[in-house]
Design a protein around this motif. Structure first.
Motif, mmCIF file in Angstrom:
data_model
loop_
_atom_site.group_PDB
_atom_site.id
_atom_site.type_symbol
_atom_site.label_atom_id
_atom_site.label_comp_id
_atom_site.label_asym_id
_atom_site.label_seq_id
_atom_site.Cartn_x
_atom_site.Cartn_y
_atom_site.Cartn_z
ATOM 1 N N ASP A 161 12.465 -4.078 -15.161
ATOM 2 C CA ASP A 161 12.213 -5.501 -14.901
ATOM 3 C C ASP A 161 11.119 -5.683 -13.842
ATOM 4 O O ASP A 161 10.234 -6.539 -13.979
ATOM 5 C CB ASP A 161 13.502 -6.193 -14.448
ATOM 6 C CG ASP A 161 14.552 -6.250 -15.558
ATOM 7 O OD1 ASP A 161 14.162 -6.118 -16.740
ATOM 8 O OD2 ASP A 161 15.746 -6.417 -15.234
ATOM 9 N N GLY A 162 11.192 -4.899 -12.778
ATOM 10 C CA GLY A 162 10.185 -4.997 -11.733
ATOM 11 C C GLY A 162 8.806 -4.627 -12.248
ATOM 12 O O GLY A 162 7.813 -5.285 -11.929
ATOM 13 N N TRP A 163 8.744 -3.563 -13.049
ATOM 14 C CA TRP A 163 7.463 -3.138 -13.582
ATOM 15 C C TRP A 163 6.876 -4.185 -14.536
ATOM 16 O O TRP A 163 5.686 -4.503 -14.455
ATOM 17 C CB TRP A 163 7.584 -1.803 -14.303
ATOM 18 C CG TRP A 163 6.292 -1.413 -14.922
ATOM 19 C CD1 TRP A 163 5.945 -1.424 -16.237
ATOM 20 C CD2 TRP A 163 5.104 -1.013 -14.211
ATOM 21 N NE1 TRP A 163 4.638 -1.060 -16.409
ATOM 22 C CE2 TRP A 163 4.097 -0.793 -15.185
ATOM 23 C CE3 TRP A 163 4.799 -0.820 -12.862
ATOM 24 C CZ2 TRP A 163 2.814 -0.400 -14.839
ATOM 25 C CZ3 TRP A 163 3.519 -0.419 -12.529
ATOM 26 C CH2 TRP A 163 2.546 -0.209 -13.490
ATOM 27 N N SER A 180 0.827 -1.204 0.000
ATOM 28 C CA SER A 180 0.000 0.000 0.000
ATOM 29 C C SER A 180 0.863 1.257 0.000
ATOM 30 O O SER A 180 0.616 2.205 -0.752
ATOM 31 C CB SER A 180 -0.924 0.010 1.226
ATOM 32 O OG SER A 180 -1.814 -1.073 1.201
ATOM 33 N N GLN A 181 1.894 1.268 0.833
ATOM 34 C CA GLN A 181 2.755 2.436 0.942
ATOM 35 C C GLN A 181 3.513 2.689 -0.368
ATOM 36 O O GLN A 181 3.598 3.820 -0.852
ATOM 37 C CB GLN A 181 3.732 2.237 2.103
ATOM 38 C CG GLN A 181 4.532 3.462 2.472
ATOM 39 C CD GLN A 181 3.755 4.464 3.300
ATOM 40 O OE1 GLN A 181 2.523 4.512 3.274
ATOM 41 N NE2 GLN A 181 4.466 5.295 4.033
ATOM 42 N N MET A 182 4.050 1.640 -0.941
ATOM 43 C CA MET A 182 4.768 1.787 -2.210
ATOM 44 C C MET A 182 3.837 2.265 -3.310
ATOM 45 O O MET A 182 4.186 3.141 -4.107
ATOM 46 C CB MET A 182 5.404 0.459 -2.616
ATOM 47 C CG MET A 182 6.449 -0.068 -1.667
ATOM 48 S SD MET A 182 7.137 -1.644 -2.266
ATOM 49 C CE MET A 182 7.329 -2.523 -0.715
ATOM 50 N N TRP A 183 2.641 1.683 -3.367
ATOM 51 C CA TRP A 183 1.701 2.019 -4.421
ATOM 52 C C TRP A 183 1.238 3.469 -4.318
ATOM 53 O O TRP A 183 1.085 4.163 -5.337
ATOM 54 C CB TRP A 183 0.492 1.085 -4.375
ATOM 55 C CG TRP A 183 -0.546 1.435 -5.391
ATOM 56 C CD1 TRP A 183 -1.703 2.112 -5.184
ATOM 57 C CD2 TRP A 183 -0.493 1.161 -6.797
ATOM 58 N NE1 TRP A 183 -2.395 2.272 -6.352
ATOM 59 C CE2 TRP A 183 -1.681 1.695 -7.359
ATOM 60 C CE3 TRP A 183 0.416 0.505 -7.623
ATOM 61 C CZ2 TRP A 183 -1.958 1.598 -8.726
ATOM 62 C CZ3 TRP A 183 0.130 0.409 -8.978
ATOM 63 C CH2 TRP A 183 -1.031 0.950 -9.519
ATOM 64 N N ARG A 184 1.003 3.963 -3.103
ATOM 65 C CA ARG A 184 0.514 5.331 -2.939
ATOM 66 C C ARG A 184 1.460 6.349 -3.557
ATOM 67 O O ARG A 184 1.033 7.282 -4.245
ATOM 68 C CB ARG A 184 0.308 5.628 -1.453
ATOM 69 C CG ARG A 184 -0.838 4.876 -0.815
ATOM 70 C CD ARG A 184 -0.742 4.906 0.697
ATOM 71 N NE ARG A 184 -1.780 4.093 1.332
ATOM 72 C CZ ARG A 184 -1.659 3.491 2.502
ATOM 73 N NH1 ARG A 184 -0.529 3.635 3.203
ATOM 74 N NH2 ARG A 184 -2.633 2.769 3.001
ATOM 75 N N LEU A 185 2.741 6.188 -3.292
ATOM 76 C CA LEU A 185 3.707 7.135 -3.863
ATOM 77 C C LEU A 185 3.864 6.905 -5.356
ATOM 78 O O LEU A 185 3.884 7.854 -6.138
ATOM 79 C CB LEU A 185 5.060 7.002 -3.162
ATOM 80 C CG LEU A 185 6.159 7.944 -3.674
ATOM 81 C CD1 LEU A 185 5.702 9.403 -3.619
ATOM 82 C CD2 LEU A 185 7.453 7.759 -2.879
ATOM 83 N N PHE A 186 3.965 5.644 -5.762
ATOM 84 C CA PHE A 186 4.120 5.360 -7.194
ATOM 85 C C PHE A 186 2.958 5.935 -7.998
ATOM 86 O O PHE A 186 3.163 6.611 -9.016
ATOM 87 C CB PHE A 186 4.202 3.850 -7.441
ATOM 88 C CG PHE A 186 3.976 3.491 -8.886
ATOM 89 C CD1 PHE A 186 4.992 3.658 -9.821
ATOM 90 C CD2 PHE A 186 2.730 3.044 -9.325
ATOM 91 C CE1 PHE A 186 4.769 3.375 -11.166
ATOM 92 C CE2 PHE A 186 2.504 2.751 -10.664
ATOM 93 C CZ PHE A 186 3.531 2.915 -11.589
ATOM 94 N N PHE A 228 2.164 -5.774 -6.088
ATOM 95 C CA PHE A 228 3.035 -4.652 -6.462
ATOM 96 C C PHE A 228 4.307 -4.684 -5.626
ATOM 97 O O PHE A 228 5.413 -4.548 -6.149
ATOM 98 C CB PHE A 228 2.288 -3.334 -6.262
ATOM 99 C CG PHE A 228 3.047 -2.113 -6.714
ATOM 100 C CD1 PHE A 228 3.215 -1.847 -8.059
ATOM 101 C CD2 PHE A 228 3.595 -1.239 -5.794
ATOM 102 C CE1 PHE A 228 3.920 -0.718 -8.494
ATOM 103 C CE2 PHE A 228 4.285 -0.108 -6.199
ATOM 104 C CZ PHE A 228 4.454 0.154 -7.564
ATOM 105 N N ALA A 229 4.156 -4.885 -4.331
ATOM 106 C CA ALA A 229 5.314 -4.954 -3.437
ATOM 107 C C ALA A 229 6.231 -6.115 -3.809
ATOM 108 O O ALA A 229 7.462 -5.977 -3.804
ATOM 109 C CB ALA A 229 4.858 -5.096 -1.994
#
Length: 449
Positions: A430-432, A224-230, A414-415
């Motif tokens: 690669d991650g995306w 959630s935290q990563m997605w919010r900023l992304f 996502f994480a």
């Protein structure tokens, strides 16, 4: 002498009345009196008429305390009903239980749901649409809400959620640190920066003051935290993202990769710590170990309680288009097998009271969805809340899909694919691409609810 059975309307033909018959008859007679509105000594008809309303929500901590106070106020103002809240764990457990309760025919009369989760529930008939004519009886109409929030309340032309708030992902900053770093504008608020380079430069100036970090942002283990900023950064590119069942994910790959590359550049142990979870990031900012923090507005009470010299603003527009990831705590009507019209009308009154009493919700950091509150003088006097109130005009809700939204497994995926990018172990591209493949697998599957 023959005895008469009052309850059956016939004689007992000389038989003695048994204890069981006597008790049954007494109970039935009590029911007759109750139906007629009669009570025993000291009783009142109004007390018996109070309707119980079950209300599920997922708000805990400071938010939970605020919510309970608002519920108590609404109960006190409405003697005809009493709302009984049940608090369940945030995230997948809550949404799973709510879906099961609706599908099993034993849902509460009212529930809180993140607006981003509604697209996964409305198509399957797990929630009922709202009758806006009933809300209008209490002065709540479409015009009572900001346009983006109102648009999000609808699905296939019907209103399925009534937003209590919007709660954006914002930037908190320490005014003492910012002042010493020379990055405050003449109005006492943080200088406006408009590019990734300018933001990094500002963060490094704050690091010179703190001797630790310029920015705090904990993310480990939190999709959630990563997605919010992304998603904030991605939408600032002016890019869209479409999740259509049966079709590949439509996305601006360049914007996504650039957003991830910028996020990864933050974690150099100068601008921000190389790693850390949400709690670590908040604690660092609260003790003055950084000048800025990216987090949700729900953290504001923590900093107020700590008497931190704190202000806040929407995350700077670094890629040209103002955008702020946000969601809304919204009221929904779980599907009832047999709607109790009296209770349903009580629910409408209760929700209208909650909206009209949401200044206290604003004190906890949230932006009220009910515009008369936002436009009031009392709200304008709330700082730093008024400094990020514009987030309601640039909200970026999650792309709609049955699997997306706050606390969803999609954010966990996502994480799983992006965390190593932020740790410097994988390339952003690669991650995306791995995340896109995982998303396409979900898009190939039907909505399970």
């Amino acid at each position: 002498m023959k005895q008469f059975d009052f309850f059956a309307g016939k004689q007992l033909s000389g038989k003695q009345v048994s204890r069981r018959q006597l008790l049954a008859g007494t109970a039935a007679l009590g029911s007759v009196f109750a139906a007629a509105g009669l009570t025993g000594c000291g009783g009142t008809a109004s007390a018996a008429a109070v309707r119980d309303i079950a209300f599920w929500h997922l708000l805990s901590g400071g938010d939970g305390i605020k919510m309970q106070a608002m519920i108590s106020a609404a109960n006190a103002a409405n003697p005809g009903f009493k709302v009984h809240p049940t608090v369940l764990a945030w995230g997948p457990p809550y949404y799973t239980k709510l879906a099961m309760a609706s599908a099993g025919g034993r849902p509460p009369e009212l529930a809180i749901m993140h607006a981003s989760r509604v697209p996964g529930y409305a198509p399957g008939g797990l929630i009922d649409p709202w009758d806006m004519s009933l809300l209008a009886e209490h002065g709540v109409t479409a015009e009572s809400f900001a346009p983006r929030i109102w648009d999000k309340s609808q699905h296939d032309g019907q209103v399925f959620s009534i937003a209590l708030d919007s709660h954006p992902f914002v930037m908190f900053y320490n005014t003492d640190v910012a002042g010493k770093a020379g990055v405050l504008a003449s109005n006492g608020q943080l200088q406006v920066v408009t590019s990734p380079q300018d933001f990094l430069a500002m963060a490094r100036e704050m690091q010179k003051v703190t001797q630790a970090h310029g920015l705090s942002f904990g993310y480990l283990g939190s999709g959630s935290q990563m997605w919010r900023l992304f998603y904030t950064l991605y939408k600032q590119h002016g890019a869209d993202m479409e999740l259509t069942p049966g079709q590949p994910m439509k996305v601006d790959r360049d914007a996504a990769v650039e957003s991830l590359e910028f996020m990864a550049s933050l974690f150099d142990d100068t601008v921000a710590a190389k790693s850390g979870d949400i709690g670590t990031g908040i604690a660092e900012f609260a003790r003055g170990g950084s000048g800025m923090l990216f987090s949700g507005i729900w953290e504001l009470p923590t900093f107020k309680k700590a008497e931190l010299p704190v202000d806040a603003a929407t995350i700077p527009t670094l890629y040209g288009t103002p955008a702020s990831y946000a969601d809304s705590h919204s009221f929904v009507l779980p599907r009832q097998l047999n709607v109790d019209d009296g209770k349903r009308r009580d629910v409408y009154k209760f929700v209208s009271d909650m909206l009209k009493g949401s200044l206290s919700w604003a004190e906890a950091g949230h932006i009220p969805a009910y515009q008369p509150i936002v436009q009031s003088q009392a709200y304008r006097e709330l700082t730093p809340q008024v400094h990020y109130a514009n987030a309601a005009d640039i909200i970026a809700y999650d792309p709609e899909a049955w699997f997306s939204g706050s606390g969803s497994d999609w954010q966990t995926y996502f994480a799983e694919n992006v965390q190593n990018v932020l740790l410097g172990r994988d390339k952003a591209a690669d991650g995306w691409d791995a995340f896109v493949r995982r998303t396409n697998t979900l898009l190939s599957r039907p909505n399970p609810v």
